[in-house]
Scaffold this active site. Sequence first.
Site, PDB file in Angstrom:
ATOM      1  N   CYS A 117       0.839  -1.200   0.000  1.00  0.00           N
ATOM      2  CA  CYS A 117       0.000   0.000   0.000  1.00  0.00           C
ATOM      3  C   CYS A 117       0.880   1.258   0.000  1.00  0.00           C
ATOM      4  O   CYS A 117       1.494   1.557  -1.011  1.00  0.00           O
ATOM      5  CB  CYS A 117      -0.997  -0.059   1.147  1.00  0.00           C
ATOM      6  SG  CYS A 117      -2.492   0.870   0.764  1.00  0.00           S
TER       7      CYS A 117
ATOM      8  N   HIS B 130      -3.570  -5.171   0.255  1.00  0.00           N
ATOM      9  CA  HIS B 130      -2.997  -5.732   1.482  1.00  0.00           C
ATOM     10  C   HIS B 130      -3.043  -7.255   1.463  1.00  0.00           C
ATOM     11  O   HIS B 130      -4.019  -7.849   1.936  1.00  0.00           O
ATOM     12  CB  HIS B 130      -3.786  -5.236   2.701  1.00  0.00           C
ATOM     13  CG  HIS B 130      -3.638  -3.781   2.959  1.00  0.00           C
ATOM     14  ND1 HIS B 130      -2.759  -3.283   3.898  1.00  0.00           N
ATOM     15  CD2 HIS B 130      -4.245  -2.710   2.388  1.00  0.00           C
ATOM     16  CE1 HIS B 130      -2.836  -1.964   3.900  1.00  0.00           C
ATOM     17  NE2 HIS B 130      -3.728  -1.587   2.994  1.00  0.00           N
TER      18      HIS B 130
ATOM     19  N   GLU C  69      -1.546  -9.232   3.329  1.00  0.00           N
ATOM     20  CA  GLU C  69      -1.444  -9.782   4.691  1.00  0.00           C
ATOM     21  C   GLU C  69      -2.798 -10.154   5.291  1.00  0.00           C
ATOM     22  O   GLU C  69      -2.870 -11.028   6.156  1.00  0.00           O
ATOM     23  CB  GLU C  69      -0.704  -8.798   5.610  1.00  0.00           C
ATOM     24  CG  GLU C  69      -1.446  -7.511   5.998  1.00  0.00           C
ATOM     25  CD  GLU C  69      -1.297  -6.366   4.994  1.00  0.00           C
ATOM     26  OE1 GLU C  69      -0.996  -6.638   3.807  1.00  0.00           O
ATOM     27  OE2 GLU C  69      -1.505  -5.200   5.390  1.00  0.00           O
TER      28      GLU C  69
HETATM   29  N1  GLN Z   1      -2.080   6.601   2.672  1.00  0.00           N
HETATM   30  C1  GLN Z   1      -2.146   5.859   1.452  1.00  0.00           C
HETATM   31  C2  GLN Z   1      -3.476   6.016   0.753  1.00  0.00           C
HETATM   32  O1  GLN Z   1      -4.455   6.383   1.352  1.00  0.00           O
HETATM   33  C3  GLN Z   1      -1.842   4.386   1.693  1.00  0.00           C
HETATM   34  C4  GLN Z   1      -2.821   3.704   2.588  1.00  0.00           C
HETATM   35  C5  GLN Z   1      -2.309   2.429   3.198  1.00  0.00           C
HETATM   36  O2  GLN Z   1      -1.098   2.182   3.236  1.00  0.00           O
HETATM   37  N2  GLN Z   1      -3.197   1.607   3.705  1.00  0.00           N
HETATM   38  O3  GLN Z   1      -3.575   5.757  -0.423  1.00  0.00           O
END
Ligand code: GLN
Length: 536
Positions: free
Chosen positions: A384, A510, A512
């Site tokens: 992310c 994600h 995970e």
């Molecule tokens: N802050 C980033 C976004 O909103 C990544 C979010 C995250 O890592 N879950 O796109």
Amino acid sequence: MKNTKYVFVTGGVTSSLGKGIIAASLAKLLQERGYSVTIQKLDPYINIDPGTLNPYEHGECYVTNDGAETDLDLGHYERFLNIPTSQANNVTTGRIYQAVIDKERRGDFLGKTVQVIPHITDEIKHRIQILGNTGEFDIVITEIGGTVGDIESLPYVEAVRQLKWELGENNAIVIHLTLIPYLAAAGELKTKPTQHSVKMLMQSGVNPDVLVCRTEHHLSDSIKRKLALFCNVHKDDVIESIDADTIYDVPNFMFNEGLDKVVLKKLTLSADRKPNLNAWNNFLQKHKNPKHTVEIGLIGKYVELHDAYKSISESFIHAGAANEVKVNIRWIHSEELSKKNVPEKLKGLHGVLVAPGFGERGIEGKIEAVTYVREHNIPFLGICLGMQMAVIEFARNVLGLENANSTEMDSSTKYPVISIMEAQKNITDKGGTMRLGAWDCKLEKNSNVFKSYQTELISERHRHRYEYNNEYLKQFTDAGLIATGVNPETNLVEIIELPNHPWFVGVQYHPEYKSTVLNPHPLFVSFVKACLLYKT
Ligand code: GLN
């Protein structure tokens, strides 16, 4: 349609006794005896969900397929049971009150005074039974967050009292998890705190059916007898829960103590079929007898609290076992990294994971780390925000786009290589409004990700507002940062890779959240493998 039975898990004496792990372990044993089981968590705080909570407050925010932002215990439920959970599996006080207040505004209460009893407790009972009423489950286990005696937990305990009475004694039981402290000076285990916490529960009209006692030392027969006598349970219903080396030992421990058998007996369900823990124990065997070790750096800004990255560290345990490797995590604070100290701080690592996150704090450190691993061919997984950092790093240092950034960090950057999604532009509320939940992604055949997943179409869970800016796609591709996974409907880039690097993968989603004991996540499995290869 199944006649669903209910098991409530309450906690006494102190928080952090591991109700979630006890609930998940019991569920695992029941599942492996052939029952269909799900677990639900009721959280006594007033936030609608933990999505707006700082990870320092409450650890990781776990995301389900249907896009619910939930308590991290749901991660344990999925990792143990290997079946997905949903919004219905996590309810907060905020959500309960919001539903009741919405009904009041609609006039549904027909002029009545709206009160904690019956209106709030009715809503709690309704939420508990939503899962049971699907007809899918033989048993629903509901974990009541907090500790008995807290002001916040009172309506939940009252709802449990009512439900137990309404459903009848063979259809709903209460397991109370407590602590038996050991006084080193006296050389004794003490039962008094448990007696008091059971007394407190009974003052609310709830008699526990089973006591699960967390302890550092084995409970003698006489202690069990004493607990039974003072707490209104039979001696067989006092279950010892001794400290374990790993949470994954707990199902076996609970089986040896007979927790599942006691529960089935009370629910008048058959215990003839023994739980089949072969696959589980096969994992444990590999987890406990690794042939190699690797050290992986986890770079994030919440590293002081490991729970903030719970699903990631558990994914490494699953993927480690699959590779018969012990993964040691070196927790690295992104704010402490600079161009100067990166070689020192990352020295000896066999791989680096740059973690998810929000906001500006620590991002320059993450970018420095990416430069280092890119230039030194060290295996890299960016998740992310970690993927977004890899894109920004490449833009700045390979494409020469000076100060390229995400518009999250710098809204007027000249090179917005990561920018806010079109659909997000007019959203002002923070809670529950990100791009959430499972989305499809199509993989490029000639890629490390395809090699990992062995399939072209995958579905992974998301939680973000910003995205790879497709206006730079050609520039990136021409310079060697390839988009190897794309959403087939929207064309959003979900995965980037460097084919000229042994293993450099950034994912917008994600992975995970989907790794379980019985299904270690393919991307983590490949990453750990790449780290081992790098080491040898
Ligand atoms: N802050 C980033 C976004 O909103 C990544 C979010 C995250 O890592 N879950 O796109």
